[in-house]
Design a protein around this motif. Structure first.
Motif, PDB file in Angstrom:
ATOM      1  N   TYR A  26       0.912  -1.208  -0.059  1.00  0.00           N
ATOM      2  CA  TYR A  26      -0.099   0.131  -0.069  1.00  0.00           C
ATOM      3  C   TYR A  26       0.980   1.294  -0.041  1.00  0.00           C
ATOM      4  O   TYR A  26       0.683   2.327  -0.815  1.00  0.00           O
ATOM      5  CB  TYR A  26      -0.899   0.084   1.105  1.00  0.00           C
ATOM      6  N   VAL A  30       1.287   4.235  -2.700  1.00  0.00           N
ATOM      7  CA  VAL A  30       0.968   5.844  -2.363  1.00  0.00           C
ATOM      8  C   VAL A  30       2.446   6.406  -2.732  1.00  0.00           C
ATOM      9  O   VAL A  30       2.235   7.574  -3.506  1.00  0.00           O
ATOM     10  CB  VAL A  30       0.868   5.822  -1.026  1.00  0.00           C
ATOM     11  N   ASP A  38      -1.465  12.446  -4.308  1.00  0.00           N
ATOM     12  CA  ASP A  38      -1.710  11.941  -2.671  1.00  0.00           C
ATOM     13  C   ASP A  38      -2.200  13.179  -1.873  1.00  0.00           C
ATOM     14  O   ASP A  38      -3.304  12.978  -1.155  1.00  0.00           O
ATOM     15  CB  ASP A  38      -0.746  11.341  -2.013  1.00  0.00           C
ATOM     16  N   TYR A  42      -5.938  12.835  -0.143  1.00  0.00           N
ATOM     17  CA  TYR A  42      -6.178  12.684   1.094  1.00  0.00           C
ATOM     18  C   TYR A  42      -6.645  13.713   1.912  1.00  0.00           C
ATOM     19  O   TYR A  42      -5.802  14.725   2.321  1.00  0.00           O
ATOM     20  CB  TYR A  42      -4.914  12.052   1.926  1.00  0.00           C
ATOM     21  N   ARG A  91      -4.625   5.923   6.798  1.00  0.00           N
ATOM     22  CA  ARG A  91      -4.889   7.114   6.193  1.00  0.00           C
ATOM     23  C   ARG A  91      -4.170   8.207   6.948  1.00  0.00           C
ATOM     24  O   ARG A  91      -3.796   9.326   6.310  1.00  0.00           O
ATOM     25  CB  ARG A  91      -6.266   7.435   5.888  1.00  0.00           C
ATOM     26  N   VAL A  94      -0.700   8.693   5.930  1.00  0.00           N
ATOM     27  CA  VAL A  94      -0.403   9.132   4.773  1.00  0.00           C
ATOM     28  C   VAL A  94      -0.698  10.428   4.686  1.00  0.00           C
ATOM     29  O   VAL A  94       0.099  11.345   3.998  1.00  0.00           O
ATOM     30  CB  VAL A  94      -1.164   8.374   3.726  1.00  0.00           C
TER      31      VAL A  94
END
Length: 125
Positions: A26, A30, A38, A42, A91, A94
């Motif tokens: 994952y 990203v 991103d 996000y 999340r 990130v």
């Protein structure tokens, strides 16, 4: 895109190592999609992340169910709820990486956070 990363299969071994390999893939996705992408993705306006039944979550929920069956993770939460907990954290990491302008290594950063978080879901006793 993510399914392509999983297509080569996850390594054999403990459920924990398989879950962390999933997380690593994952993080690679990203990283490879780029900070600009991103940063757009996000944010709180993006409701895509909370949609149920996405393949990405189903894949992780399957790994979590296997870990629970093997006694490697607690059964306090069902695999889908546990998956939700982990993705909230994923999340968040990130998002933090985006706030830091992509300076830390997202693969190492996400792996470190998730490795520690998984400890909270190991069986007690």
């Amino acid at each position: 895109m993510f399914e392509d990363l999983l297509a080569s299969g996850l390594p054999e071994g403990s459920s924990r190592s398989r879950i962390l390999a999933y997380i690593d893939r994952y993080a690679v996705m990203v990283r490879d999609s780029g900070l600009d992408y991103d940063t757009e993705l996000y944010n709180s306006r993006n409701k895509f992340f909370v949609q149920k039944g996405r393949g990405m979550q189903q894949s992780l929920a399957t790994l979590l169910a296997e870990a629970q069956e093997r006694g490697e993770l607690s059964r306090d939460l069902g695999p889908e709820e546990l998956c939700d907990y982990l993705f909230v954290a994923i999340r968040g990491v990130v998002f933090q990486w985006c706030l830091l302008d992509g300076k830390p290594d997202i693969v190492a950063m996400l792996h470190r956070y998730m490795d520690r978080l998984l400890l909270a879901f190991e069986p007690r006793g």
